[in-house]
Write an enzyme that holds these catalytic residues in place. Structure first.
Site, short mmCIF file in Angstrom:
data_model
loop_
_atom_site.label_atom_id
_atom_site.label_comp_id
_atom_site.label_asym_id
_atom_site.label_seq_id
_atom_site.Cartn_x
_atom_site.Cartn_y
_atom_site.Cartn_z
CG HIS A 60 -75.86 21.25 -107.67
ND1 HIS A 60 -74.97 20.29 -108.13
CD2 HIS A 60 -75.28 22.44 -107.92
CE1 HIS A 60 -73.91 20.88 -108.63
NE2 HIS A 60 -74.06 22.19 -108.51
CB CYS A 89 -73.98 22.52 -112.03
SG CYS A 89 -73.08 23.99 -111.51
CD GLU A 96 -76.99 17.28 -107.20
OE1 GLU A 96 -75.80 17.65 -107.27
OE2 GLU A 96 -77.87 17.65 -108.00
#
Length: 614
Positions: A525, A398, A527
Site C-alpha cells: 500500500h 493490493c 499510499e
C-alpha cells in the site's frame, strides 16, 4: 515533556484530527520536536477488524499496527513514523490491566476504574510520549494528544478522568487543553449560535478539565461579538478563541492557526515562548496557494466497493492529491462503485450501469484500491480489462493488483476459470492463493502487516525508475492473499512482468505490462507513506501518465530525490525547458525535459508538472 490535549464537543466529525495535526505543524514550525497520540474510546484493541463503513480506513504503520485514520493525518502533516502504541484504545488499556490482575500484580486489591484504569492510561501516555518518532534521539518537546469522540460520551469517561488527573499531576505550564466545538448558523435567523459551545465547555469543566483555547468550527469567520460572548461564558480569553472556518483545502488549517496566533497562546500555556521562534510555514503557504490555482484537470476513476464513504480510501485520496499537486494538475476523482459495472446491474439498474461506465470511459486513469470479500470483484476485473485494452493508465493496489493478474490470466492466457481462492476456494486455476502463515480463524493482526522490503528484479521498468533506480524499497503491507508463485513462469512467458519480489522471490510485489503506457499493480500500500512534500512514486507515476507527463519523469535517475525537493513556487514553460539561469561561477546551464544538463556549474534540478527546473 509538554502536553497539548485536543478534545471535541457538540458533535463528532468536526475535524479534531486535522486540528491536532495542524497544531503539531505550527509547533514544529516554531522549532519544537513534536509527537502525537490518538485516544480511541472503543473496546476494540485496534482498528484492524472494523469495516471502513464503520470507522473509515484502517491506517497501517511501519511496525504493522492497524490504527485509526487520524494517525495517517499526523504522519502526513508532521512527517513522522508513529508506532502502534501511539494509538491508545479502551481495549488495549483494559487488556493490560486484566493481564496485570491475572499475574497478581495488584496483590489482592479490588481492581477498579479508579485508580487502576486511570493510572494505566496516564502511564501509557507518559511512556508513549517519551518515545522519539522523528528519527532523532531523545524524547520530543511536545506531545499532541487527541481524545476521540465527543465530551459526554459514556465510553470516554475513564479517559476524561485520567486526563483530568494527569493535567493536575504534570502541573501548570506543562498542559494545554484545546477544545474543538461547533458554532452553527441557523438558516432561519442567520446568526452564529454560541449555546452549543457553552454547554460543551460547561460539561468539560464539570468533568475536571478547563480549556485554555477554544477552536470553533464554523462556516465563516466568527463575529467579534460572538467571540466576546464565548469568552464571557466559557472563561477563555478572546485572544484564545480561534475560528476554524471552512477552507478550500486542509493545508490552510495550519495557516489559519498561525494567522490567529494560536502558537502564541499554546506556547504561553506551556511556558515555551522563550525557547521558540515565529513559525516558518513558507512551504505550506506555497502548497496551499498552488492547490487553489490549479486549473488543468486530471480525472481518476476510483473503482471500489466503499465508494459511499470517502474516508474509506482517505490515504489513497491524499496520495492522489499529493501527486496531482506535484504534477500541477487539478485532481478530479470519479467514484465508481465496482458493482455498478457488472452485468447484473445492467439488468437491475440500467441508469447506474450507464453512469458507471460513462465515468470509467471518461477517466484519464484508473485506480483499483485494496479491499476484502468478493462483492464487486467482477466489476473491478472489468475495470482492469478496460484499462489494459484501451491503454488507459492503471494502478492496482493490493486486491487491485490481484484483480489485474486474474484479468490477464482470463483474457490474455485464456484461463477462463482463473480466480483467487479468496473468492472461489476450489478454483482449478488459483492465480491468487492464501498466504501460508495467515490465520483463517482469527481476524485481528493475522495478515502480512507493516513495512516489508521489495527487491526490484530489473531496473528497466517504470516502477524502478519512478523510485529512483534503487535496488529495493520498503513499503507497508496489509493482505492475506498473494499471487501464486507456481504460475509466475506462465504469466511472464505471456508478457506480464513481475518486476518486484520479496527476499525469498516467492512473493510477487510489483507487476507491470511493458507494452502498456502505465499498467502497474503492487501488493503493498504505497499510499500510507505518501507525504505532501514527498508524493508516493507510484501515485506520481499514475498522475503523470494520466496527464501525459510520464516521459518527463521516467528518464531521471533519481526521481524520488527530485520529487522530494520540488520547489512549488517555480513554474516552467509548457515545452518542459527551464529558463537559462546564471550560476555562481558565471556560466549558464540549461536542462531539458529528459534531465540532461549542458554547460558549466553545479546544481540540483527538480521536476514539476511542467518540466524540469532548478
Amino acid at each position: 515533556m509538554k502536553y497539548v490535549l485536543v478534545t471535541g464537543g457538540v458533535v463528532s466529525g468536526l475535524g479534531k484530527g486535522v486540528t491536532a495535526s495542524s497544531i503539531g505543524v505550527v509547533l514544529k514550525a516554531c522549532g519544537l520536536r513534536v509527537t502525537s497520540i490518538k485516544i480511541d474510546p472503543y473496546l476494540n484493541t485496534d482498528a484492524g477488524t472494523m469495516s471502513p463503513f464503520e470507522h473509515g480506513e484502517v491506517f497501517v504503520l511501519d511496525d504493522g499496527g492497524e490504527v485509526d485514520l487520524d494517525l495517517g493525518n499526523y504522519e502526513r502533516f508532521l512527517d513522522l513514523k508513529l508506532t502502534r502504541d501511539n494509538n491508545i484504545t479502551t481495549g488495549k488499556i483494559y487488556q493490560s490491566v486484566i493481564n496485570k490482575e491475572r499475574r497478581g500484580d495488584y496483590l489482592g486489591k479490588t481492581v477498579q476504574v479508579v485508580p487502576h484504569i486511570t493510572d494505566a492510561i496516564q502511564e501509557c501516555i507518559e511512556r508513549v510520549a517519551s518515545v522519539p518518532v522523528d528519527g532523532l534521539e531523545g524524547p520530543a518537546d511536545v506531545c499532541v494528544i487527541e481524545l476521540g469522540g465527543t465530551i459526554g460520551d459514556i465510553e470516554s469517561m475513564p479517559f476524561i478522568e485520567a486526563l483530568g488527573q494527569f493535567s493536575y499531576r504534570v502541573g501548570p505550564g506543562n498542559f494545554c487543553l484545546v477544545h474543538v466545538s461547533l458554532v452553527p448558523v441557523l438558516s432561519v435567523v442567520g446568526e452564529q449560535k454560541t449555546k452549543p459551545t457553552q454547554h460543551s465547555v460547561r460539561g468539560l469543566r464539570g468533568l475536571g478539565l478547563t480549556p485554555n483555547i477554544l477552536a470553533c468550527r464554523s462556516a465563516k469567520v466568527l463575529d467579534e461579538n460572538v467571540k466576546q460572548k464565548l469568552s464571557q461564558f466559557c472563561h477563555v480569553p478572546v485572544a484564545n478563541i480561534l475560528t476554524l472556518h471552512d477552507v478550500s483545502n486542509i493545508w490552510h488549517i495550519p495557516l489559519l492557526l498561525r494567522d490567529q496566533k494560536a502558537h502564541v497562546a499554546i506556547l504561553k500555556s506551556l511556558d515555551l515562548k522563550s525557547v521558540t521562534r515565529e513559525p516558518m510555514l513558507d512551504e505550506w503557504t506555497e502548497r496551499a496557494q498552488i492547490f487553489d490555482t490549479l486549473q488543468n484537470p486530471v480525472r481518476i476513476a476510483m473503482v471500489g466497493k466503499y465508494t459511499g464513504l470517502s474516508d474509506s480510501y482517505l490515504s489513497v485520496l491524499k496520495a492522489l492529491l499529493h501527486a496531482s499537486v506535484a504534477c500541477r494538475r487539478k485532481l478530479v476523482v470519479d467514484w465508481v462503485a465496482s458493482t455498478d459495472l457488472e452485468e447484473s446491474t445492467a439488468m437491475e439498474s440500467p441508469e447506474a450501469y450507464k453512469k458507471a461506465w460513462d465515468l470509467l470511459r471518461g477517466a484519464d486513469g484508473v485506480l483499483v484500491p485494496g479491499g476484502f470479500g468478493d462483492r464487486g470483484v467482477q466489476g473491478k476485473i472489468m475495470a482492469a480489462n478496460y484499462a489494459r485494452e484501451n491503454n488507459v493508465p492503471y494502478l492496482g493496489i493490493c486486491l487491485g493488483m490481484q484483480i489485474a493478474v486474474i484479468e490477464f490470466a482470463r483474457s490474455v492466457m485464456n484461463l477462463t476459470g482463473a480466480n483467487s481462492t479468496e473468492f472461489e476456494p476450489d478454483t482449478e486455476t488459483p492465480c491468487v492463493i492464501f498466504m501460508p502463515e495467515g490465520s483463517k480463524t482469527h481476524m485481528g493482526a493475522t495478515m502480512r502487516l507493516g513495512s516489508r522490503r521489495t527487491y526490484f528484479t530489473t531496473t528497466d521498468c517504470k516502477s524502478a525508475k519512478l523510485y529512483g533506480n534503487v535496488s529495493h524499497v520498503d513499503e507497508r503491507h496489509r493482505h492475506r492473499y498473494e499471487v501464486n508463485p507456481d504460475m509466475v513462469p506462465q504469466f511472464e512467458s505471456a508478457g506480464l512482468q513481475f518486476v518486484g519480489k520479496d527476499e525469498t522471490e516467492k512473493r510477487m510485489e510489483i507487476i507491470e505490462l511493458p507494452s502498456h503506457p502505465f499498467f502497474v499493480g503492487v501488493q503493498f500500500h504505497p499510499e500510507f507513506k505518501s507525504r505532501p512534500a514527498k508524493p508516493s512514486a507510484l501515485f506520481l507515476g499514475l498522475i503523470a501518465a494520466s496527464s501525459k507527463q510520464l516521459d518527463t519523469f521516467l528518464p531521471n535517475a533519481n526521481i524520488n530525490h527530485i520529487v522530494n525537493n520540488i520547489s512549488p513556487t517555480r513554474h516552467l514553460p509548457a515545452n518542459g525547458f527551464c529558463a537559462t539561469k546564471p550560476l555562481q561561477n558565471g556560466h549558464a546551464k540549461k536542462v531539458t525535459s529528459n534531465g540532461a544538463a549542458n554547460g558549466n556549474g553545479n546544481g540540483n534540478y527538480y521536476i514539476n508538472g511542467n518540466g524540469v527546473h532548478k
